[in-house]
Design a protein around this motif. Sequence first.
Motif, PDB file in Angstrom:
ATOM      1  N   GLY A  64       0.824  -1.202   0.000  1.00  0.00           N
ATOM      2  CA  GLY A  64       0.000   0.000   0.000  1.00  0.00           C
ATOM      3  C   GLY A  64       0.858   1.251   0.000  1.00  0.00           C
ATOM      4  N   VAL A  65       0.333   2.328  -0.555  1.00  0.00           N
ATOM      5  CA  VAL A  65       1.081   3.590  -0.600  1.00  0.00           C
ATOM      6  C   VAL A  65       0.294   4.723   0.053  1.00  0.00           C
ATOM      7  CG1 VAL A  65       2.235   5.302  -2.057  1.00  0.00           C
ATOM      8  CG2 VAL A  65       2.343   2.877  -2.677  1.00  0.00           C
ATOM      9  N   LEU A  66      -0.823   5.092  -0.512  1.00  0.00           N
ATOM     10  CA  LEU A  66      -1.564   6.270  -0.052  1.00  0.00           C
ATOM     11  C   LEU A  66      -2.936   5.867   0.469  1.00  0.00           C
ATOM     12  CD1 LEU A  66      -1.807   9.406   0.075  1.00  0.00           C
ATOM     13  CD2 LEU A  66      -2.653   9.326  -2.274  1.00  0.00           C
ATOM     14  N   SER A 116      -3.974   4.479  -3.279  1.00  0.00           N
ATOM     15  CA  SER A 116      -2.993   3.956  -4.228  1.00  0.00           C
ATOM     16  C   SER A 116      -2.221   2.793  -3.628  1.00  0.00           C
ATOM     17  CB  SER A 116      -2.026   5.049  -4.699  1.00  0.00           C
ATOM     18  OG  SER A 116      -1.251   5.541  -3.633  1.00  0.00           O
ATOM     19  N   THR A 117      -1.702   1.967  -4.519  1.00  0.00           N
ATOM     20  CA  THR A 117      -0.978   0.765  -4.142  1.00  0.00           C
ATOM     21  C   THR A 117       0.328   0.709  -4.927  1.00  0.00           C
ATOM     22  OG1 THR A 117      -1.952  -0.599  -5.886  1.00  0.00           O
ATOM     23  CG2 THR A 117      -3.168  -0.436  -3.811  1.00  0.00           C
ATOM     24  N   MET A 118       1.201  -0.205  -4.518  1.00  0.00           N
ATOM     25  CA  MET A 118       2.418  -0.471  -5.286  1.00  0.00           C
ATOM     26  C   MET A 118       2.222  -1.776  -6.028  1.00  0.00           C
ATOM     27  SD  MET A 118       5.398   0.787  -6.050  1.00  0.00           S
ATOM     28  CE  MET A 118       5.799   1.911  -4.704  1.00  0.00           C
ATOM     29  N   ILE A 119       2.475  -1.760  -7.312  1.00  0.00           N
ATOM     30  CA  ILE A 119       2.321  -2.966  -8.121  1.00  0.00           C
ATOM     31  C   ILE A 119       3.663  -3.355  -8.728  1.00  0.00           C
ATOM     32  CG2 ILE A 119      -0.106  -2.504  -8.660  1.00  0.00           C
ATOM     33  CD1 ILE A 119       0.802  -1.532 -11.442  1.00  0.00           C
ATOM     34  N   SER A 120       3.765  -4.618  -9.061  1.00  0.00           N
ATOM     35  CA  SER A 120       4.922  -5.113  -9.794  1.00  0.00           C
ATOM     36  C   SER A 120       4.456  -6.234 -10.707  1.00  0.00           C
ATOM     37  CB  SER A 120       6.014  -5.602  -8.847  1.00  0.00           C
ATOM     38  OG  SER A 120       7.236  -5.826  -9.551  1.00  0.00           O
ATOM     39  N   LEU A 177      -1.122  -2.804   3.653  1.00  0.00           N
ATOM     40  CA  LEU A 177      -2.187  -2.664   2.659  1.00  0.00           C
ATOM     41  C   LEU A 177      -3.542  -2.963   3.257  1.00  0.00           C
ATOM     42  CD1 LEU A 177      -2.895  -2.358  -0.463  1.00  0.00           C
ATOM     43  CD2 LEU A 177      -2.852  -4.862  -0.498  1.00  0.00           C
ATOM     44  N   ASN A 178      -4.518  -2.072   3.004  1.00  0.00           N
ATOM     45  CA  ASN A 178      -5.897  -2.310   3.412  1.00  0.00           C
ATOM     46  C   ASN A 178      -6.552  -3.215   2.359  1.00  0.00           C
ATOM     47  OD1 ASN A 178      -8.592  -2.228   4.114  1.00  0.00           O
ATOM     48  ND2 ASN A 178      -8.591  -0.050   4.616  1.00  0.00           N
ATOM     49  N   LYS A 179      -6.317  -4.504   2.523  1.00  0.00           N
ATOM     50  CA  LYS A 179      -6.814  -5.488   1.559  1.00  0.00           C
ATOM     51  C   LYS A 179      -8.336  -5.565   1.567  1.00  0.00           C
ATOM     52  CE  LYS A 179      -6.106 -10.391   0.417  1.00  0.00           C
ATOM     53  NZ  LYS A 179      -5.393 -11.634   0.840  1.00  0.00           N
ATOM     54  N   THR A 180      -8.930  -5.334   2.729  1.00  0.00           N
ATOM     55  CA  THR A 180     -10.399  -5.357   2.832  1.00  0.00           C
ATOM     56  C   THR A 180     -11.007  -4.285   1.944  1.00  0.00           C
ATOM     57  OG1 THR A 180     -10.242  -6.158   5.112  1.00  0.00           O
ATOM     58  CG2 THR A 180     -12.345  -5.189   4.421  1.00  0.00           C
ATOM     59  N   VAL A 193       3.974  -7.610   2.656  1.00  0.00           N
ATOM     60  CA  VAL A 193       3.684  -6.611   3.691  1.00  0.00           C
ATOM     61  C   VAL A 193       2.499  -7.063   4.531  1.00  0.00           C
ATOM     62  CG1 VAL A 193       4.533  -4.724   2.219  1.00  0.00           C
ATOM     63  CG2 VAL A 193       2.077  -5.269   2.243  1.00  0.00           C
ATOM     64  N   ASP A 194       2.271  -6.373   5.634  1.00  0.00           N
ATOM     65  CA  ASP A 194       1.086  -6.659   6.451  1.00  0.00           C
ATOM     66  C   ASP A 194      -0.166  -6.217   5.699  1.00  0.00           C
ATOM     67  OD1 ASP A 194       2.639  -7.639   8.521  1.00  0.00           O
ATOM     68  OD2 ASP A 194       2.743  -5.693   9.548  1.00  0.00           O
ATOM     69  N   THR A 195      -1.217  -7.018   5.776  1.00  0.00           N
ATOM     70  CA  THR A 195      -2.507  -6.645   5.188  1.00  0.00           C
ATOM     71  C   THR A 195      -3.582  -6.731   6.263  1.00  0.00           C
ATOM     72  OG1 THR A 195      -2.972  -8.925   4.474  1.00  0.00           O
ATOM     73  CG2 THR A 195      -1.831  -7.491   2.903  1.00  0.00           C
ATOM     74  N   TYR A 196      -4.640  -5.992   6.042  1.00  0.00           N
ATOM     75  CA  TYR A 196      -5.721  -5.982   7.044  1.00  0.00           C
ATOM     76  C   TYR A 196      -7.047  -5.718   6.369  1.00  0.00           C
ATOM     77  CZ  TYR A 196      -4.916  -0.891   6.736  1.00  0.00           C
ATOM     78  OH  TYR A 196      -4.749   0.409   6.297  1.00  0.00           O
TER      79      TYR A 196
END
Length: 342
Positions: A109-111, A225-229, A306-309, A339-342
């Motif tokens: 996660g970024v923003l 926003s998120t970080m992708i690869s 990252l706020n995966k929810t 990374v940690d997700t929640y």
Amino acid sequence: MTIKTTRRAWLAGLSIVAAGVTALGATAAAANDAITIGALRFTSHGAGFVAYEKGYFADEGLDVTFEFFQAAQPIAVATASGDVDFGITGVTGGLMNLAEKGAIRIVGGVLHEKKGVDGMMIMASNAAYDAGMKTVDDIKGHSVAMTQVGSTFHYMTNLIANAKGWSMDDMKMVPLQKVGSMVAAVKSGQVDVLIMVPHIAKALAGAGAAHEIGWLNDYAEYQISTMISSVDNIENNRDMVERFIRAYAKGIADMNRVFLSGDADPAEMEELTGMIAKYVAPDQPYEKAAKSIQTGAMYLNEGMALNKTDVAAQMKWFKDQKLVDSDLTVDELVDSSFVDTY
């Protein structure tokens, strides 16, 4: 036993040592991974600029360059094609389509919108404001700027509509392709509403080019926003991805500590502002850019958590709106192992 060394032999030996040192240096340099980051010239993308300028990437053996875009969705395309190795982008219909093809994944996660921290400002054009648009309640029935259909700006408008109990059909969404075109359209009165990052929005309001009428985090806190690869990087160069995330997360920590704590050392504030200004406002005098950068900082995900929810909720909206025809799940879009997700 005495060993005699002639000057010629000594010089020859020194040359061998020097050559060995040079070879070792060349090997170390060659070991650095050259990577490209796709970004926007936004203060909210500043953690990468800070990580580069402070040597965090170099410390992780990463030789970084930046490629700048005019909107977020093309960053996803560039990441999928391998033109960039990492991209900062929101959850969009385009991102989901590329992920379903097995090209990219979200790795962090970024923003993030957060209560108590200035985020995306909701603005009215001067023409709309003069005609009576004084609050967010007055948006219904008006035109709203966005980059593309299925963009983050499209989704942000939905968050407002949902909070107000409106239908998306109650607004006229106007795709303008580029952030600069969105700003120009609001300044000229061609569209009525703009949702924009604070370093741009506050400058517009301060110059009298548009009016602040609200803040997005009054209606929702969401993972902007998120970080992708690429899947190729994730599967075949995992160590590089891990090193990248460690370095970028250090830039995030610096950004949040200096710009959001309220008690930052002024000298460090100036230092980071100068670093970011090189990328966010390369054509502006520092004195002009500094204030908008310092007052335009937003909350960045600590540790790139990252706020995966919320990502799952965004995906559902894109599907419900028929902006994507996809069976993609959040576990297929997000690689939760970095990374940690929640």
